[in-house]
Scaffold this motif. Structure first.
Motif, PDB file in Angstrom:
ATOM      1  N   PRO A  19     -33.929  61.434 -17.078  1.00 31.29           N
ATOM      2  CA  PRO A  19     -32.638  61.865 -17.630  1.00 31.29           C
ATOM      3  C   PRO A  19     -31.520  60.923 -17.205  1.00 31.29           C
ATOM      4  N   SER A  20     -30.490  60.879 -18.014  1.00 31.75           N
ATOM      5  CA  SER A  20     -29.290  60.098 -17.679  1.00 31.75           C
ATOM      6  C   SER A  20     -28.375  60.987 -16.842  1.00 31.75           C
ATOM      7  N   VAL A  21     -28.283  60.694 -15.560  1.00 38.92           N
ATOM      8  CA  VAL A  21     -27.558  61.587 -14.640  1.00 38.92           C
ATOM      9  C   VAL A  21     -26.284  60.950 -14.086  1.00 38.92           C
ATOM     10  N   ALA A  22     -25.919  59.758 -14.568  1.00 36.86           N
ATOM     11  CA  ALA A  22     -24.836  59.018 -13.899  1.00 36.86           C
ATOM     12  C   ALA A  22     -23.755  58.556 -14.872  1.00 36.86           C
ATOM     13  N   ARG A  23     -23.057  59.510 -15.480  1.00 39.02           N
ATOM     14  CA  ARG A  23     -21.902  59.127 -16.294  1.00 39.02           C
ATOM     15  C   ARG A  23     -20.832  58.505 -15.391  1.00 39.02           C
ATOM     16  N   PRO A  24     -20.083  57.532 -15.890  1.00 37.64           N
ATOM     17  CA  PRO A  24     -19.075  56.867 -15.052  1.00 37.64           C
ATOM     18  C   PRO A  24     -18.056  57.804 -14.435  1.00 37.64           C
ATOM     19  N   ILE A  25     -17.732  58.908 -15.103  1.00 33.25           N
ATOM     20  CA  ILE A  25     -16.721  59.819 -14.578  1.00 33.25           C
ATOM     21  C   ILE A  25     -17.130  60.388 -13.222  1.00 33.25           C
ATOM     22  N   LEU A  26     -18.425  60.373 -12.908  1.00 30.06           N
ATOM     23  CA  LEU A  26     -18.892  60.902 -11.628  1.00 30.06           C
ATOM     24  C   LEU A  26     -18.475  60.021 -10.455  1.00 30.06           C
ATOM     25  N   LEU A  27     -18.038  58.787 -10.737  1.00 25.72           N
ATOM     26  CA  LEU A  27     -17.530  57.927  -9.671  1.00 25.72           C
ATOM     27  C   LEU A  27     -16.165  58.404  -9.167  1.00 25.72           C
ATOM     28  N   ASP A  28     -15.519  59.248  -9.942  1.00 23.44           N
ATOM     29  CA  ASP A  28     -14.160  59.688  -9.627  1.00 23.44           C
ATOM     30  C   ASP A  28     -14.097  60.339  -8.249  1.00 23.44           C
ATOM     31  N   GLN A  29     -14.908  61.357  -8.015  1.00 23.87           N
ATOM     32  CA  GLN A  29     -14.859  62.065  -6.740  1.00 23.87           C
ATOM     33  C   GLN A  29     -15.323  61.172  -5.591  1.00 23.87           C
ATOM     34  N   ILE A  30     -16.300  60.314  -5.855  1.00 22.41           N
ATOM     35  CA  ILE A  30     -16.773  59.406  -4.801  1.00 22.41           C
ATOM     36  C   ILE A  30     -15.649  58.480  -4.354  1.00 22.41           C
ATOM     37  N   ASP A  64     -13.223  60.393  -2.250  1.00 24.02           N
ATOM     38  CA  ASP A  64     -13.741  60.730  -0.925  1.00 24.02           C
ATOM     39  C   ASP A  64     -13.933  59.505  -0.036  1.00 24.02           C
ATOM     40  N   PHE A  65     -14.181  58.348  -0.658  1.00 17.77           N
ATOM     41  CA  PHE A  65     -14.434  57.113   0.097  1.00 17.77           C
ATOM     42  C   PHE A  65     -13.530  55.994  -0.421  1.00 17.77           C
ATOM     43  N   PRO A  66     -12.239  56.055  -0.134  1.00 16.94           N
ATOM     44  CA  PRO A  66     -11.326  55.032  -0.658  1.00 16.94           C
ATOM     45  C   PRO A  66     -11.598  53.632  -0.132  1.00 16.94           C
ATOM     46  N   GLU A  67     -12.354  53.527   0.967  1.00 22.68           N
ATOM     47  CA  GLU A  67     -12.691  52.205   1.504  1.00 22.68           C
ATOM     48  C   GLU A  67     -13.941  51.618   0.853  1.00 22.68           C
ATOM     49  N   ALA A  70     -11.686  53.727 -17.445  1.00 25.60           N
ATOM     50  CA  ALA A  70     -10.747  54.683 -16.851  1.00 25.60           C
ATOM     51  C   ALA A  70     -10.923  54.776 -15.345  1.00 25.60           C
ATOM     52  N   MET A  71     -12.169  54.750 -14.877  1.00 24.91           N
ATOM     53  CA  MET A  71     -12.420  54.829 -13.442  1.00 24.91           C
ATOM     54  C   MET A  71     -11.942  53.571 -12.718  1.00 24.91           C
ATOM     55  N   ALA A  72     -12.195  52.404 -13.316  1.00 28.69           N
ATOM     56  CA  ALA A  72     -11.755  51.154 -12.689  1.00 28.69           C
ATOM     57  C   ALA A  72     -10.235  51.036 -12.703  1.00 28.69           C
ATOM     58  N   TRP A  73      -9.605  51.543 -13.754  1.00 32.02           N
ATOM     59  CA  TRP A  73      -8.142  51.513 -13.828  1.00 32.02           C
ATOM     60  C   TRP A  73      -7.526  52.475 -12.817  1.00 32.02           C
ATOM     61  N   LYS A  74      -8.154  53.637 -12.633  1.00 34.85           N
ATOM     62  CA  LYS A  74      -7.601  54.659 -11.736  1.00 34.85           C
ATOM     63  C   LYS A  74      -7.759  54.290 -10.270  1.00 34.85           C
ATOM     64  N   HIS A  75      -8.914  53.746  -9.922  1.00 38.15           N
ATOM     65  CA  HIS A  75      -9.246  53.552  -8.506  1.00 38.15           C
ATOM     66  C   HIS A  75      -9.291  52.070  -8.142  1.00 38.15           C
ATOM     67  N   LYS A 106     -10.971  43.423 -12.256  1.00 38.88           N
ATOM     68  CA  LYS A 106     -11.855  44.544 -11.956  1.00 38.88           C
ATOM     69  C   LYS A 106     -13.240  44.427 -12.593  1.00 38.88           C
ATOM     70  N   VAL A 107     -13.547  43.302 -13.229  1.00 38.04           N
ATOM     71  CA  VAL A 107     -14.805  43.153 -13.971  1.00 38.04           C
ATOM     72  C   VAL A 107     -15.616  42.001 -13.399  1.00 38.04           C
ATOM     73  N   LEU A 108     -16.928  42.244 -13.191  1.00 34.59           N
ATOM     74  CA  LEU A 108     -17.826  41.223 -12.647  1.00 34.59           C
ATOM     75  C   LEU A 108     -18.891  40.866 -13.678  1.00 34.59           C
ATOM     76  N   PHE A 109     -19.040  39.582 -13.902  1.00 35.88           N
ATOM     77  CA  PHE A 109     -20.074  39.078 -14.803  1.00 35.88           C
ATOM     78  C   PHE A 109     -21.448  39.250 -14.171  1.00 35.88           C
ATOM     79  N   GLY A 110     -22.434  39.565 -14.992  1.00 35.38           N
ATOM     80  CA  GLY A 110     -23.818  39.640 -14.553  1.00 35.38           C
ATOM     81  C   GLY A 110     -24.718  39.652 -15.768  1.00 35.38           C
ATOM     82  N   THR A 111     -26.016  39.498 -15.550  1.00 33.90           N
ATOM     83  CA  THR A 111     -26.956  39.467 -16.670  1.00 33.90           C
ATOM     84  C   THR A 111     -28.069  40.495 -16.550  1.00 33.90           C
TER      85      THR A 111
END
Length: 201
Positions: free
Chosen positions: A78-89, A92-95, A113-118, A148-153
Motif C-alpha cells: 500500500p501507499s502509506v506515505a503521502r507528502p502531507i504526513l511530513l508536516d507533523q514530523i 516535532d523535529f525542526p532540526e 506545500a511541505m517544502a514551502w512551509k517547513h 529546496k529541490v535536489l536533483f537525483g535519478t
C-alpha cells in the motif's frame, strides 16, 4: 562515494546503534527509508527514535513519499506515505532535514506545500524522468523554491545522462539550476562539501 544508511523501524535499539555505527565509523552521510516497505506511515511513532537519532548525528533522512509502485507482481504494497504526513514530523523535529523523494507523485503539489512551509523539508526529483515533472514543480524549482529541490535519478531507474538532458530542456535560470544540481545537496549533506572540491568559476 557517500552513502545513505537504510533504516528499519522494527529493529528498535539495534537500529539506532547500527545507524550511529554507519555514520561515525563507516562515513555514511544520511539515512534512507521506504515507508511502504514496512506498511508504516512516516509519522508513526516507531519512526520517531530514528528521527531523534538523525538529529543527534546531524544527518538528514531521505524517504519515499507519494504512491508505491508494483516492483514485483507477487508483492503489492500500500501507499502509506503521502507528502502531507511530513508536516507533523517537521513540526516535532525542526532540526531534522527531511527529503521527500520521488517527487511526491501523484501529490507533487502537496510536496511543494511541505517544502514551502517547513525550512527543514526538501524535495528530491528522482525516479521520474525530468521531462515528466509537473509544471508546478518546475516553476517552484525555478523561482521561490530553487533552494529546496535536489536533483537525483534513482539510478538505474533513470539514466543520468538522459536526466541531465531533460533538466536542461526546462531552461531553468542559471542560479536555480546550479542550486538544484549541486548547491542544495551540499547544504543538506554538509560532509559532501568537504569531499567534493569547490567549483571553479
Amino acid at each position: 562515494y557517500s552513502g545513505l544508511a537504510g533504516v528499519d523501524p522494527w529493529l528498535g535499539m539495534e537500529q539506532l546503534r547500527d545507524l550511529e555505527y554507519a555514520v561515525k565509523e563507516l562515513g555514511f552521510v544520511g539515512a534512507h527509508c521506504y515507508p511502504h516497505w514496512f506498511r508504516l506511515p512516516p509519522d508513526a511513532p516507531q519512526w520517531y527514535p530514528i528521527y531523534a537519532k538523525c538529529c543527534e548525528l546531524d544527518i538528514p533522512i531521505m524517504m519515499q513519499v507519494g504512491q508505491n509502485l508494483i516492483y514485483q507482481k507477487d508483492v503489492r504494497l500500500p501507499s502509506v506515505a503521502r507528502p502531507i504526513l511530513l508536516d507533523q514530523i517537521a513540526i516535532d523535529f525542526p532540526e531534522l532535514r527531511l527529503i521527500g523523494i520521488h517527487v511526491g507523485t501523484p501529490w507533487a503539489d502537496e510536496m511543494i506545500a511541505m517544502a514551502w512551509k517547513h525550512e527543514n523539508v526538501f524535495i528530491g526529483i528522482d525516479a521520474y524522468a525530468p521531462k515528466h515533472l509537473p509544471a508546478s514543480l518546475v516553476h517552484y524549482m525555478n523561482s521561490y523554491g530553487s533552494h529546496k529541490v535536489l536533483f537525483g535519478t534513482d539510478w538505474p531507474v533513470i539514466d543520468p545522462r538522459r536526466a541531465m538532458r531533460e533538466v536542461a530542456d526546462h531552461n531553468l535560470r542559471p542560479g536555480a539550476l546550479k542550486q538544484v544540481l549541486r548547491d542544495n545537496a551540499l547544504r543538506v549533506f554538509p560532509p559532501l562539501a568537504d569531499r567534493f572540491p569547490a567549483e571553479v568559476d
